[in-house]
Design a protein around this motif. Sequence first.
Motif, PDB file in Angstrom:
ATOM      1  N   MET A   1     -16.837   2.119   8.064  1.00 51.87           N
ATOM      2  CA  MET A   1     -15.660   2.955   7.994  1.00 51.87           C
ATOM      3  C   MET A   1     -14.605   2.263   7.143  1.00 51.87           C
ATOM      4  N   ALA A   2     -14.135   2.910   6.133  1.00 49.24           N
ATOM      5  CA  ALA A   2     -13.094   2.370   5.263  1.00 49.24           C
ATOM      6  C   ALA A   2     -11.759   3.018   5.616  1.00 49.24           C
ATOM      7  N   ILE A   3     -10.725   2.228   5.648  1.00 45.50           N
ATOM      8  CA  ILE A   3      -9.366   2.715   5.875  1.00 45.50           C
ATOM      9  C   ILE A   3      -8.585   2.475   4.597  1.00 45.50           C
ATOM     10  N   VAL A   4      -7.952   3.501   4.076  1.00 48.59           N
ATOM     11  CA  VAL A   4      -7.183   3.383   2.839  1.00 48.59           C
ATOM     12  C   VAL A   4      -5.713   3.643   3.149  1.00 48.59           C
ATOM     13  N   LYS A   5      -4.860   2.716   2.796  1.00 45.82           N
ATOM     14  CA  LYS A   5      -3.409   2.865   2.915  1.00 45.82           C
ATOM     15  C   LYS A   5      -2.834   2.833   1.511  1.00 45.82           C
ATOM     16  N   THR A   6      -1.703   3.481   1.299  1.00 40.81           N
ATOM     17  CA  THR A   6      -1.183   3.598  -0.056  1.00 40.81           C
ATOM     18  C   THR A   6       0.252   3.100  -0.179  1.00 40.81           C
ATOM     19  N   GLY A   7       0.580   2.741  -1.378  1.00 41.48           N
ATOM     20  CA  GLY A   7       1.932   2.384  -1.764  1.00 41.48           C
ATOM     21  C   GLY A   7       2.112   2.810  -3.211  1.00 41.48           C
ATOM     22  N   SER A   8       3.358   2.994  -3.615  1.00 41.03           N
ATOM     23  CA  SER A   8       3.598   3.385  -4.996  1.00 41.03           C
ATOM     24  C   SER A   8       4.862   2.717  -5.508  1.00 41.03           C
ATOM     25  N   ALA A   9       4.918   2.554  -6.823  1.00 44.84           N
ATOM     26  CA  ALA A   9       6.070   1.936  -7.464  1.00 44.84           C
ATOM     27  C   ALA A   9       6.382   2.661  -8.763  1.00 44.84           C
ATOM     28  N   HIS A  10       7.647   2.726  -9.088  1.00 39.71           N
ATOM     29  CA  HIS A  10       8.133   3.290 -10.348  1.00 39.71           C
ATOM     30  C   HIS A  10       9.073   2.252 -10.944  1.00 39.71           C
ATOM     31  N   TYR A  11       8.973   1.954 -12.253  1.00 37.20           N
ATOM     32  CA  TYR A  11       9.769   0.901 -12.890  1.00 37.20           C
ATOM     33  C   TYR A  11      10.140   1.343 -14.300  1.00 37.20           C
ATOM     34  N   GLN A  12      11.452   1.311 -14.614  1.00 38.00           N
ATOM     35  CA  GLN A  12      11.886   1.630 -15.981  1.00 38.00           C
ATOM     36  C   GLN A  12      13.305   1.138 -16.196  1.00 38.00           C
ATOM     37  N   PRO A  13      13.770   0.842 -17.417  1.00 35.80           N
ATOM     38  CA  PRO A  13      12.928   0.631 -18.587  1.00 35.80           C
ATOM     39  C   PRO A  13      12.124  -0.652 -18.408  1.00 35.80           C
ATOM     40  N   LEU A  14      11.492  -1.094 -19.449  1.00 33.31           N
ATOM     41  CA  LEU A  14      10.603  -2.253 -19.377  1.00 33.31           C
ATOM     42  C   LEU A  14      11.387  -3.561 -19.394  1.00 33.31           C
ATOM     43  N   GLY A  15      10.753  -4.605 -18.874  1.00 31.26           N
ATOM     44  CA  GLY A  15      11.330  -5.956 -18.950  1.00 31.26           C
ATOM     45  C   GLY A  15      12.400  -6.232 -17.913  1.00 31.26           C
ATOM     46  N   LYS A  16      13.215  -7.284 -18.210  1.00 35.03           N
ATOM     47  CA  LYS A  16      14.235  -7.748 -17.267  1.00 35.03           C
ATOM     48  C   LYS A  16      15.286  -6.701 -16.955  1.00 35.03           C
ATOM     49  N   ASP A  17      15.531  -5.784 -17.876  1.00 33.41           N
ATOM     50  CA  ASP A  17      16.546  -4.754 -17.647  1.00 33.41           C
ATOM     51  C   ASP A  17      16.037  -3.620 -16.769  1.00 33.41           C
ATOM     52  N   GLY A  18      14.748  -3.618 -16.497  1.00 31.33           N
ATOM     53  CA  GLY A  18      14.169  -2.543 -15.706  1.00 31.33           C
ATOM     54  C   GLY A  18      14.578  -2.598 -14.247  1.00 31.33           C
ATOM     55  N   LYS A  19      14.499  -1.451 -13.637  1.00 32.22           N
ATOM     56  CA  LYS A  19      14.743  -1.314 -12.204  1.00 32.22           C
ATOM     57  C   LYS A  19      13.601  -0.489 -11.647  1.00 32.22           C
ATOM     58  N   GLY A  20      13.226  -0.795 -10.435  1.00 28.60           N
ATOM     59  CA  GLY A  20      12.124  -0.074  -9.829  1.00 28.60           C
ATOM     60  C   GLY A  20      12.438   0.374  -8.424  1.00 28.60           C
ATOM     61  N   HIS A  21      11.542   1.187  -7.898  1.00 26.04           N
ATOM     62  CA  HIS A  21      11.584   1.625  -6.517  1.00 26.04           C
ATOM     63  C   HIS A  21      10.153   1.588  -5.992  1.00 26.04           C
ATOM     64  N   VAL A  22      10.003   1.092  -4.778  1.00 30.85           N
ATOM     65  CA  VAL A  22       8.691   0.999  -4.154  1.00 30.85           C
ATOM     66  C   VAL A  22       8.711   1.802  -2.858  1.00 30.85           C
ATOM     67  N   SER A  23       7.615   2.480  -2.577  1.00 32.76           N
ATOM     68  CA  SER A  23       7.484   3.290  -1.365  1.00 32.76           C
ATOM     69  C   SER A  23       6.117   3.042  -0.739  1.00 32.76           C
ATOM     70  N   LEU A  24       6.044   3.235   0.551  1.00 33.51           N
ATOM     71  CA  LEU A  24       4.778   3.125   1.272  1.00 33.51           C
ATOM     72  C   LEU A  24       4.334   4.518   1.680  1.00 33.51           C
ATOM     73  N   GLY A  25       3.036   4.732   1.671  1.00 36.16           N
ATOM     74  CA  GLY A  25       2.490   6.044   1.987  1.00 36.16           C
ATOM     75  C   GLY A  25       2.902   6.562   3.346  1.00 36.16           C
ATOM     76  N   SER A  26       3.136   5.668   4.305  1.00 37.93           N
ATOM     77  CA  SER A  26       3.530   6.083   5.654  1.00 37.93           C
ATOM     78  C   SER A  26       4.967   6.577   5.715  1.00 37.93           C
ATOM     79  N   GLY A  27       5.760   6.235   4.689  1.00 31.19           N
ATOM     80  CA  GLY A  27       7.177   6.569   4.702  1.00 31.19           C
ATOM     81  C   GLY A  27       8.038   5.509   5.363  1.00 31.19           C
TER      82      GLY A  27
END
Length: 143
Positions: A1-27
């Motif tokens: 039995m495999a259990i899959v959990k998820t997470g996601s990230a968004h990052y822009q613009p590129l490099g040191k000036d970038g900012k991101g947001h991370v989320s987990l599938g569970s909320g």
Amino acid sequence: MAIVKTGSAHYQPLGKDGKGHVSLGSGALSDQPYGFNTRFEDKSGTNPEELIAGAHSSCFAMALSFALSDAGYSEGELKVDAAVTLEKDGDGFKVSQSALTLEAKVSGIDEDKFAEIANGAKQNCPISKLLNADITLDYTLSN
């Protein structure tokens, strides 16, 4: 039995000036900010190493709890901290260590048996198996 959990990230613009947001599938974590400044400059937000520390400490606590229960110990409490180290590695970086610190109260267990079970949990928790880093464990035990 495999259990899959998820997470996601968004990052822009590129490099040191970038900012991101991370989320987990569970909320449980949603659009949490991260970026160069939260990783290297101690600004408000999270970073991958902090997320790994949370994952490792919780995984180890659960693995140890189950191992102690399987060995017949039912009364106790575990408090685990993880310190994840990010170091320069050539042109990039690597996670070089996850240092687990454990405060344990386990009724009726002796030091040798506890050390055996705790070290087994350290080696066999799924996040320990995932990490390609030195994993240490320091603990205090009271009964």
